[in-house]
Design a protein around this motif. Structure first.
Motif, PDB file in Angstrom:
ATOM      1  N   GLY A  37       0.778  -1.414   0.108  1.00  0.00           N
ATOM      2  CA  GLY A  37      -0.032  -0.111   0.121  1.00  0.00           C
ATOM      3  C   GLY A  37       0.724   1.041  -0.056  1.00  0.00           C
ATOM      4  O   GLY A  37       0.584   2.157  -0.635  1.00  0.00           O
ATOM      5  N   ILE A  72      -5.085  -0.260  -4.135  1.00  0.00           N
ATOM      6  CA  ILE A  72      -5.352   0.407  -2.806  1.00  0.00           C
ATOM      7  C   ILE A  72      -6.870   0.102  -2.140  1.00  0.00           C
ATOM      8  O   ILE A  72      -7.008  -0.251  -1.262  1.00  0.00           O
ATOM      9  N   GLY A  76      -7.830  -2.122   0.874  1.00  0.00           N
ATOM     10  CA  GLY A  76      -8.598  -1.661   1.924  1.00  0.00           C
ATOM     11  C   GLY A  76      -9.968  -2.564   2.147  1.00  0.00           C
ATOM     12  O   GLY A  76     -10.425  -2.877   3.322  1.00  0.00           O
ATOM     13  N   TRP A  77     -10.398  -3.079   1.138  1.00  0.00           N
ATOM     14  CA  TRP A  77     -11.234  -4.245   1.127  1.00  0.00           C
ATOM     15  C   TRP A  77     -10.934  -5.341   1.991  1.00  0.00           C
ATOM     16  O   TRP A  77     -11.830  -5.990   2.543  1.00  0.00           O
ATOM     17  N   THR A  79      -8.654  -5.629   4.362  1.00  0.00           N
ATOM     18  CA  THR A  79      -8.442  -5.639   5.616  1.00  0.00           C
ATOM     19  C   THR A  79      -9.636  -5.210   6.210  1.00  0.00           C
ATOM     20  O   THR A  79      -9.985  -5.763   7.475  1.00  0.00           O
ATOM     21  N   ARG A  80     -10.503  -4.387   5.604  1.00  0.00           N
ATOM     22  CA  ARG A  80     -12.004  -4.333   6.143  1.00  0.00           C
ATOM     23  C   ARG A  80     -12.436  -5.848   6.165  1.00  0.00           C
ATOM     24  O   ARG A  80     -13.355  -5.796   7.495  1.00  0.00           O
TER      25      ARG A  80
END
Length: 85
Positions: A37, A72, A76-77, A79-80
């Motif tokens: 990232g 990115i 994020g997806w 990680t979420r």
């Protein structure tokens, strides 16, 4: 066309940041994803500047920006969705 010295310089400046996530794999996958990232944010900034400043490189730079946004967003997806588990 660029001279061989210019290609070598470009590779010397662009390849080392791409190796950082590989080195971070020793500390775990989460650390490697963090570095991916961070490195992609640098390439995102490069793409924005190139698209703005160099008219002949506008479309390749826009593609670079789009790929960085996709990467990115995907990180994020991931990680979420991992936090929801």
């Amino acid at each position: 066309p660029p001279a061989n010295g210019q290609i070598g310089l470009a590779l010397a400046l662009t390849l080392p940041p791409l190796l950082l996530p590989l080195l971070a794999l020793r500390s775990g996958a989460k650390r490697a994803l963090l570095w991916i990232g961070i490195v992609s944010l640098g390439y995102f900034c490069h793409g924005v500047v190139a698209a703005w400043a160099i008219a002949s490189m506008r479309w390749p730079a826009v593609i670079e920006v789009a790929l960085c946004v996709l990467l990115i967003g995907t990180l994020g997806w991931i990680t979420r969705s991992a936090k929801k588990r």
